[in-house]
Design an enzyme around this catalytic site. Structure first.
Site, PDB file in Angstrom:
ATOM      1  CB  ILE A   1      -0.938   0.004   1.222  1.00 37.26           C
ATOM      2  CG1 ILE A   1      -1.845  -1.222   1.181  1.00 37.26           C
ATOM      3  CG2 ILE A   1      -1.758   1.297   1.249  1.00 37.26           C
ATOM      4  CD1 ILE A   1      -2.742  -1.386   2.389  1.00 37.26           C
ATOM      5  N   PRO A   2       1.134   1.824  -1.164  1.00 38.81           N
ATOM      6  CG  PRO A   2       0.984   2.529  -3.385  1.00 38.81           C
ATOM      7  CD  PRO A   2       0.388   1.565  -2.399  1.00 38.81           C
ATOM      8  CB  CYS A   3       1.436   5.403   2.634  1.00 39.92           C
ATOM      9  SG  CYS A   3       2.798   4.584   3.468  1.00 39.92           S
ATOM     10  CG  HIS A   4       6.158   5.383  -1.402  1.00 39.46           C
ATOM     11  ND1 HIS A   4       5.742   4.078  -1.195  1.00 39.46           N
ATOM     12  CD2 HIS A   4       6.375   5.506  -2.738  1.00 39.46           C
ATOM     13  CE1 HIS A   4       5.735   3.445  -2.346  1.00 39.46           C
ATOM     14  NE2 HIS A   4       6.098   4.291  -3.301  1.00 39.46           N
TER      15      HIS A   4
END
Length: 168
Positions: free
Chosen positions: A117-120
């Site tokens: 889950i690419p919160c970056h």
């Protein structure tokens, strides 16, 4: 206890499993010892994360534990719609989930499954933003910078990040 710890370009990544699902993915410092995958699922997670390190466009199909609040899961689902090489501000994502930027930032920081889950890919309107509840300059902020650079998001010297008004 980790079920696998692998090398990453920025340090290490630890993987925890529970009840046949990935329970947590954690960024770790380089000083942590590697742990060989302890199960087929741990190996599958390791292979997918290593594939991401080779090619940012990698997709994930890992069984993720049902964690977080309903709001956090809604934010995380919206984050998964952000393609590699693209960023949204906390405010832009907040509009998509009918919320406010601070709440979205808190949900991003509480993400149990970074990379998957690419919160970056969620940044501040005029800065890179926090990362995993780290607001100051530190190891996790450097991980975020590495991930964005790996995905082709130019933040040093301009590119579309600067055009968006983001000084990262």
């Amino acid at each position: 206890m980790f079920h696998a710890v692998i090398d990453a370009p920025f340090g290490k990544v630890g993987i925890r499993l529970e009840d046949g699902m990935v329970r947590e993915i954690v960024y770790l410092p380089v000083s942590v010892d590697n742990i060989a995958p302890a199960s087929p699922l741990a190996l599958h997670a390791v292979e997918q994360i290593e594939r991401y390190f080779e090619r940012a466009s990698t997709t994930f199909d890992l069984p993720l534990a049902h964690v977080g609040t309903a709001f956090q899961r809604r934010v995380w689902a919206a984050i998964c719609d952000i393609p590699p090489g693209t960023v949204l501000t906390y405010g832009q994502l907040a509009k998509k989930v009918d919320s406010v930027p601070r709440a979205v930032g808190q949900a991003c920081g509480s993400n149990y499954f970074p990379i998957v889950i690419p919160c970056h890919r969620v940044v501040g309107s005029n800065w890179i933003g926090g990362f995993a509840h780290e607001d100051g300059e530190g190891y996790l902020r450097e991980v975020k910078r590495w991930l964005l650079t790996h995905e082709g998001v130019p933040y040093a010297g301009g590119g579309h990040m600067k055009q968006m008004g983001l000084a990262l």
